[in-house]
Motif scaffolding. Structure first.
Motif, PDB file in Angstrom:
ATOM      1  N   TYR A 294      -7.229   9.099  -8.551  1.00 49.79           N
ATOM      2  CA  TYR A 294      -6.469  10.153  -9.243  1.00 49.79           C
ATOM      3  C   TYR A 294      -7.093  10.374 -10.606  1.00 49.79           C
TER       4      TYR A 294
ATOM      5  N   ASP B 136      -6.045  10.910 -13.464  1.00 50.67           N
ATOM      6  CA  ASP B 136      -5.500  10.285 -14.667  1.00 50.67           C
ATOM      7  C   ASP B 136      -5.457   8.757 -14.560  1.00 50.67           C
ATOM      8  N   ASP B 137      -6.176   8.213 -13.581  1.00 50.80           N
ATOM      9  CA  ASP B 137      -6.077   6.765 -13.395  1.00 50.80           C
ATOM     10  C   ASP B 137      -7.325   6.026 -13.847  1.00 50.80           C
TER      11      ASP B 137
ATOM     12  N   ARG C 297      -9.742   3.718 -11.697  1.00 52.65           N
ATOM     13  CA  ARG C 297      -9.197   2.814 -10.687  1.00 52.65           C
ATOM     14  C   ARG C 297      -8.873   3.625  -9.434  1.00 52.65           C
TER      15      ARG C 297
ATOM     16  N   ALA D 258      -6.995   4.487  -5.973  1.00 56.27           N
ATOM     17  CA  ALA D 258      -5.766   4.207  -5.231  1.00 56.27           C
ATOM     18  C   ALA D 258      -6.115   3.747  -3.816  1.00 56.27           C
TER      19      ALA D 258
ATOM     20  N   SER E 284       3.774  -2.869  -3.814  1.00 64.57           N
ATOM     21  CA  SER E 284       4.011  -1.562  -4.417  1.00 64.57           C
ATOM     22  C   SER E 284       2.782  -1.115  -5.209  1.00 64.57           C
ATOM     23  N   GLY E 285       2.420   0.137  -5.058  1.00 60.26           N
ATOM     24  CA  GLY E 285       1.272   0.661  -5.797  1.00 60.26           C
ATOM     25  C   GLY E 285      -0.050   0.349  -5.143  1.00 60.26           C
ATOM     26  N   SER E 286      -0.009  -0.198  -3.913  1.00 63.65           N
ATOM     27  CA  SER E 286      -1.268  -0.592  -3.281  1.00 63.65           C
ATOM     28  C   SER E 286      -1.975   0.587  -2.615  1.00 63.65           C
ATOM     29  N   GLY E 287      -1.293   1.683  -2.440  1.00 63.38           N
ATOM     30  CA  GLY E 287      -1.964   2.863  -1.889  1.00 63.38           C
ATOM     31  C   GLY E 287      -1.460   3.284  -0.523  1.00 63.38           C
ATOM     32  N   LYS E 288      -0.289   2.779  -0.111  1.00 59.02           N
ATOM     33  CA  LYS E 288       0.225   3.084   1.230  1.00 59.02           C
ATOM     34  C   LYS E 288       0.558   4.571   1.373  1.00 59.02           C
ATOM     35  N   SER E 289       1.316   5.075   0.407  1.00 56.52           N
ATOM     36  CA  SER E 289       1.692   6.493   0.490  1.00 56.52           C
ATOM     37  C   SER E 289       0.445   7.369   0.392  1.00 56.52           C
ATOM     38  N   THR E 290      -0.474   6.948  -0.460  1.00 49.99           N
ATOM     39  CA  THR E 290      -1.714   7.716  -0.596  1.00 49.99           C
ATOM     40  C   THR E 290      -2.431   7.809   0.743  1.00 49.99           C
TER      41      THR E 290
ATOM     42  N   GLU F  26       8.246   4.566   4.643  1.00 44.98           N
ATOM     43  CA  GLU F  26       9.455   3.778   4.383  1.00 44.98           C
ATOM     44  C   GLU F  26      10.708   4.482   4.888  1.00 44.98           C
TER      45      GLU F  26
ATOM     46  N   HIS G  12       8.161  -1.925   3.925  1.00 46.35           N
ATOM     47  CA  HIS G  12       8.162  -3.175   3.170  1.00 46.35           C
ATOM     48  C   HIS G  12       8.755  -4.295   4.005  1.00 46.35           C
TER      49      HIS G  12
ATOM     50  N   ARG H 219       6.009  13.404  -5.065  1.00 40.87           N
ATOM     51  CA  ARG H 219       6.215  12.233  -5.913  1.00 40.87           C
ATOM     52  C   ARG H 219       7.255  12.495  -6.995  1.00 40.87           C
TER      53      ARG H 219
END
Ligand SMILES: Nc1ncnc2c1ncn2[C@@H]1O[C@H](COP(=O)(O)OP(=O)(O)OP(=O)(O)O)[C@@H](O)[C@H]1O
Ligand SMILES: [Mg+2]
Lengths: 235, 774
Positions: free
Chosen positions: A14, A16-17, A20, A22, A42-48, A169, A201, B772
């Motif tokens: 991304y 703005d990241d 790093r 995703a 959480s934040g590991s990139g699943k939704s991405t 989820e 999860h 999001r």
């Protein structure tokens, strides 16, 4: 097994990241009819990852092929067509449209494709019936219980008979009993031939209803912890 | 120090909503400019007359009496008539034609005998020289004389023995009570042989604010005297109208634009702030949960509007002043002493008032934000309350229209307040355009309408401005040249005279035609063009000042002779202001009148410029032919002003629509993400978003049609009143149904175009990001 979904070396950064990623070099195959669970912190990139498969977003590099066709570089219009023909999306927070009835929510994807009215109505009726919420068809989402709302989301995801179901989820906002119901529903759908990618999860959900679990940490796959030797589908 | 977090919270809001900031700025800029322009013109126009009227203790009504029918004692007694609070006079009066050796004729002047320039009423301002002391001296009114005339001598050519008068002073009367003043003892000697003896009285009344009150006041005086004693009356209101000139004519529509601009800006400000509040309930909740007081929250949201609004108001004042300059310069030329710039108080009051309005408009929704409990604010989130749009959805989804269209059409019902804003903005914007287009047509028709200014397309006159003897060699030469031009279709000789008419103080311009004038076809407000020798046509100012109506008889005095004529029609005279009369030359004693010019009507297809050049070549340097071009400077100013104000209104309304749609897309960004995740294509998304506005815009456009027509009707009449003229039908009724349909349709198209920008944004934005945003 012929793969319905093929990700090769997918990276997603991304803007703005600050560099790093995703997703960092994800390669993955999901066979037709398979039910795959994706787990990770959480934040590991699943939704991405799900967004890449649904062509809701484009990878920074790498390719995504679904049903033999690249979907990582589709135009917005082509992506929309692809989604409504092949993909059913189910979200944690249902994402129902509050100002439309249950029936109108379910009919919407069919109406967007221009499906004949009678056909769309018949399918919506059948789906709502199967899911046990036909008598709630004129209700508004705000009046429904969480489990009922998620069923509506299922009906909406299924109205165009997509071969691929993506669930992010789907039980996250539900209590365990309702989560159980949804799990059963997913299993039945998979049995009926839908390929499924399920972000969760809950190890219990993953182990009971998925044929394979993929772990993802910091945007990288760490290998399937419970590989299924067979084709992976219950039949 | 406590102000700092507030400001930061507000600043964060502003920078994140750049488009809305621009919208607030622009809308306030436009409406402040319109309001400054309007008020400035009004104030600049009204000021000088009112000052002069107050300083001179001006008379509400100046009346002329036939002293053969009422005695001096009877006239003095009218000072105790009902309603009179003060009176002056009687002063003897005479009409005399003054001719100077060097200056030429001043025409027929109304001269009044007064021993002093002062008095309880009409305390004249002596602009130069001194007051008259003995017979043979005259003080001329600044309305007819100029400073260089001081000291020159005139002959009263119409009086027996042609006495001489030397100009010893020039004085101004706010109400133009006379053309000149002499010592009372001389008046008798200045009267033409056989002319009735007249006297002037001036009155102030308890109530004299309207034409109706003035009429009642005059009636009270008339009733107190024997029949036929009143020879005429003049109202201070007429003098005021005349003095206010151009500014007063423009004022009605400028004020209309100003009010519409104000309405749109208030709507937009309310819209932006309530939108910002609704879209950031969660933010408000967070601000409060970290310790912001309700007052600070309110301040934060009002400040969001304050900065761009203040900038818009400040620049709007500058713009309004800039726009007012050419108009004011023009009216200053017309009325000496009129201000050439917008008064300072207007420059101060207007932006402050606009800013206060904006602040008030911002305060209402901000108060709601201030009262909102933190928890509720966080929980409410940004979605519109469900339930409102549901019925609309149900009805509309039954229609046989594509789904994105019906979803779009249902959306406005979920947000009735915002929908009202869209509707009103479109209605006001479209009404302004319809009204302005009508005004343009009316002004264009006024210019092309035949009037005494240009009865023909080409006029021919003596190069030195003198008159032709009708049977002289020069006249024969001119007629022969006109006849030999192939482009000539009609021509008529025109005489221009100054005469006096019963009921009217001072002189009246008379245009007398020697020949067939059927082709001139001047625009009539009512009645018809004269046919018989004893029929005349007059303009509206003539009728209103003399208190006459169509069919009435009027006594005309020219060259010491009296004629009686019937008023056959009211002619449209766009120049207005001064009484004018039109007739055949027989009405004033036959065909022997000196000819001032020839008016020529051309065959279709003849170019007036080429024709005039050919005529000039044929006649040589003694004569001068010119075209009567349509559209003076005044029309150009009005046309430019209308165009400008319309553009400003359309921009403000368009921005209002754009802003509403923008708020909608920002607020529904999540829903848009859901739609797209379900397979809505960009085109379908655009269709849906554009249809958010088509419903309210269509309603607004429909509403705009009657609104625009009524506005045009009212403003045209107000402008006519300001110009002291009635309005002929072709100027008042300018719309065709097809045009109106087209206007309504284009309003719809423009509103949809305003929605296209945000719609495109919605279609392009990636749904993953949208989803999001919880
Ligand atoms: N639209 C976006 N813009 C910027 N960064 C994003 C965006 N979407 C995701 N990220 C970042 O990418 C990383 C992965 O996010 P993602 O939503 O895929 O995680 P996740 O595994 O689904 O987490 P969770 O279990 O909490 O839902 C995170 O660091 C997140 O901050
Ligand atoms: Mg996630």
């Amino acid at each position: 097994m012929n793969a319905l979904i093929e990700l090769s070396d997918v990276r997603k950064c991304y803007d703005d990241d600050d560099g790093r990623a995703a997703l960092n070099g994800v390669s993955l195959e999901v066979g037709t009819g398979e039910a795959v669970a994706i787990m990770g912190p959480s934040g590991s990139g699943k939704s991405t990852l799900l967004n890449m498969i649904a062509a809701l977003d484009r990878p920074t590099s790498g390719t995504v092929i679904v049903a033999g066709r690249r979907v990582d570089n589709l135009s917005e219009t082509a992506a929309a067509r692809y989604r409504r023909q092949r993909v059913g999306m189910i979200f944690q927070f249902f994402n129902l449209l509050d100002d439309m009835t249950v029936l109108d929510n379910v009919l919407l994807p069919a109406q967007l494709t221009g499906m004949p009215k009678a056909v769309a109505f018949a399918r919506a009726r059948d789906l709502l019936g199967e899911l046990g919420i036909y008598d709630r068809r004129q209700a508004y989402p705000a009046r429904l219980s969480g489990g009922e709302r998620q069923r509506v989301a299922f009906a909406r995801a299924l109205i165009n008979e997509p071969e691929l179901l993506l669930a992010d989820e789907p039980t996250g906002a539900l209590d365990s009993a309702a989560g159980q119901e949804i799990g059963e529903l997913l299993m039945n759908l998979n049995r009926a031939g839908h390929t499924m990618v399920l972000v969760t999860h809950s190890p219990e959900l993953a182990s009971r209803y998925a044929s394979r679990t993929i772990r993802i940490v910091d945007g990288q796959l760490t290998g399937a912890d419970r590989p299924i030797a067979s084709t992976g589908a219950w039949r | 120090m406590r102000a700092r977090p507030v400001l930061r919270a507000a600043a964060g809001g502003v920078s994140r909503r750049r488009v809305q900031t621009v919208v607030i700025f622009t809308v306030l800029l436009v409406s402040t400019a319109a309001a400054t322009l309007g008020l400035g013109l009004l104030a600049a126009a009204a000021g000088p007359f009112q000052q002069a009227f107050a300083a001179q203790h001006g008379a509400h009504v100046t009346m002329a009496f036939d002293t053969g029918r009422a005695t001096r004692a009877q006239l003095i007694a009218t000072g105790r008539a009902r309603g009179v609070i003060q009176s002056a006079g009687p002063f003897p009066m005479a009409d005399a034609g003054l001719t100077g050796a060097a200056t030429g004729s001043l025409g027929s002047l109304a001269l009044v005998g007064r021993t002093s320039s002062g008095g309880p009423l009409d305390d004249l301002t002596l602009q130069s020289g001194r007051w008259v002391r003995r017979p043979g001296e005259v003080v001329l009114s600044s309305g007819v004389a100029w400073d260089a005339l001081l000291g020159s001598t005139f002959t009263a050519s119409t009086a027996p023995g042609a006495p001489k008068l030397t100009v010893v002073g020039i004085a101004a009367s706010a109400t133009d009570s006379a053309d000149g003043w002499v010592v009372p003892a001389e008046v008798h000697a200045l009267r033409a042989a056989g002319a009735p003896a007249t006297a002037q009285m001036m009155y102030r009344f308890a109530s004299a604010g309207s034409d109706a009150q003035i009429r009642a006041d005059v009636a009270a005086i008339t009733a107190a005297l024997p029949a036929g004693a009143v020879a005429g009356s003049a109202s201070w209101l007429a003098a005021q109208q005349l003095a206010q000139g151009t500014g007063a004519i423009i004022a009605p529509f400028v004020v209309a634009f100003g009010i519409m601009g104000l309405a749109v800006s208030v709507l937009v400000v309310i819209n932006v702030v309530s939108g910002a509040v609704a879209a950031s309930y969660r933010r408000i909740g967070v601000l409060k949960s970290i310790g912001f007081s309700p007052g600070q929250v309110i301040a934060a949201y009002v400040a969001r509007v304050g900065v761009p609004a203040a900038a818009g108001c400040a620049l709007g004042v500058g713009l309004g002043n800039g726009l007012a300059v050419p108009v004011l310069r023009r009216s200053a030329e017309a009325f000496s002493g009129a201000s050439r710039s917008v008064p300072v108080w207007v420059d101060v009051v207007t932006p402050l008032a606009m800013l206060a309005m904006a602040g008030l408009a911002a305060l209402l929704p901000a108060l709601r934000a201030g009262r909102l409990p933190a928890v509720a604010a966080i929980a409410t989130g940004q979605a519109p309350r469900p339930g409102r749009g549901q019925a609309a959805h149900r009805v509309l989804s039954g229609l046989r229209l594509p789904r994105p269209v019906t979803i779009g059409l249902a959306a406005p019902f979920a947000r009735p307040a915002r929908t009202t804003v869209t509707l009103t903005a479109v209605a006001l914007g479209a009404a302004a355009v319809i009204f302005a287009a009508g005004l343009e047509t009316s002004v264009a028709r006024v210019t092309t309408d035949r009037s005494h200014v240009n009865p023909g397309e080409v006029s021919l006159w003596l190069a030195n401005g003198g008159n032709l003897r009708p049977d002289g060699a020069q006249a024969r030469k001119a007629v022969a040249a006109i006849r030999s031009q192939p482009g000539t279709l009609h021509y008529v000789a025109e005489s221009t005279l100054s005469i006096t008419a019963s009921g009217l103080p001072g002189q009246v311009n008379a245009h007398l035609f020697g020949g067939d004038t059927g082709w001139v076809g001047m625009d009539m407000i009512s009645g018809r063009w004269y046919r018989a020798a004893d029929e005349v046509d007059v303009n509206s100012a003539f009728l209103s000042r003399a208190g006459l109506a169509l069919g009435d008889h009027v006594t005309l005095v020219s060259g010491g002779r009296q004629f009686t004529a019937r008023i056959a029609g009211e002619v449209f005279d766009p120049a207005g202001g001064q009484p004018v009369l039109f007739a055949g030359s027989q009405a004033l004693g036959g065909s022997g009148l000196p000819i001032f010019q020839y008016d020529v009507g051309l065959r279709p297809g003849t170019d007036p410029g080429t024709y005039a050049t050919a005529l000039n070549q044929a006649l040589g340097s003694q004569f001068s032919a010119g075209t009567n071009e349509a559209g003076g400077k005044f029309q150009q100013i009005i046309t430019a002003l209308i165009g400008l104000l319309t553009l400003m209104m359309a921009v403000a309304a368009g921005l209002g629509v754009l802003n509403t749609v923008l708020l909608g897309t920002r607020e529904r960004v999540h829903d848009l993400g859901v739609f797209k995740a379900l397979g809505m294509t960009p085109r379908q998304t655009i269709t849906m978003v554009v249809n958010w506005v088509t419903g309210p815009a269509a309603a607004g456009a429909l509403l705009a049609v009657p609104l625009g027509i009524v506005l045009h009707w009212a403003i045209i009449r107000a402008m006519g009143r300001a110009a002291d003229t009635g309005v002929p039908a072709d100027v008042a009724h300018v719309y065709t149904p097809a045009e109106l349909a087209l206007f309504a349709l284009s309003a719809l198209v423009i509103a949809a175009a305003g929605a296209l920008g945000p719609a495109n944004w919605a279609a392009r934005s990636r749904s993953a990001a949208a989803l999001r945003t919880e």
